[in-house]
Design an enzyme around this catalytic site. Structure first.
Site: not given
Length: 202
Positions: A157, A57, A37-38
């Site tokens: 989200d 992660k 991801g970003s």
């Protein structure tokens, strides 16, 4: 957590006596990439002690970003998942569980969680869901949201990519990077989330 401004170059986890001590990163061996991801990347790793696979992660170097909100997001998720006052001892089968965490030499935080091959987006793309499957998915997501709200946590989200699917077909809500704590009696007026999944009026 409230979104106060974070001074540049000072981004650390807040003190929390309920947070378990960090584990040893040498206990895991990375075997492949799950996603990038970003602000973070997720890798598949094997625990060298038990041979089980996990998802790790890792936040990219949070202090290399200049924006307050980006650096805030990078420490937000581990705070929510590790604190017993929030989601650390939630024990809900429908909300992701932090199994271990550690900090590397370059000050990047990593979180160890259960590994699942599938997410809800992949499931929806790969097959036509039956009415009974949809009912189960929605019911389990409602239970996940209720469990979080009972601790005052707003996910902010929810989308198919943030819902993992276990090998036996159950839903697990993940990615609390932009979650926030809403205390009783408070209201929130922020516009958070992924634009594609936000209500048109937002």
């Amino acid at each position: 957590m409230r979104r106060d401004r974070i001074p540049a170059q000072i981004v650390t986890l807040p003190d929390d006596p309920t947070r378990p001590p960090p584990g040893n990163p040498s206990g895991y061996r990375k075997v492949g990439k799950i996603g990038d991801g970003s602000y973070e990347n997720v890798t598949k790793a094997v625990n060298i002690n038990n041979g089980e696979y996990y998802a790790i992660k890792t936040h990219k170097n949070m202090n290399s970003y200049s924006g307050d909100q980006i650096r805030y997001r990078l420490m937000n998720e581990i705070t929510f998942l590790s604190s017993d006052h929030l989601l650390g001892n939630l024990n809900s089968p429908y909300v992701v569980e932090l199994l271990d965490w550690f900090q590397s030499k370059d000050k990047n935080y990593s979180m160890v969680m259960d590994f699942h091959e599938m997410d809800l987006h992949k499931l929806m793309v790969s097959q036509d869901l039956t009415r009974s499957q949809v009912k189960l998915i929605l019911a389990e997501l409602v239970l996940a949201i209720e469990a979080c709200h009972a601790r005052g946590v707003l996910h902010n989200d929810i989308k198919p990519e943030n819902v993992l699917v276990t090998s036996d077909g159950h839903m697990v809500l993940t990615d609390f990077g932009i979650a926030e704590l809403l205390l009783p009696g408070e209201k929130t007026f922020g516009r958070y989330g992924t634009p594609l999944y936000m209500a048109p009026e937002s």
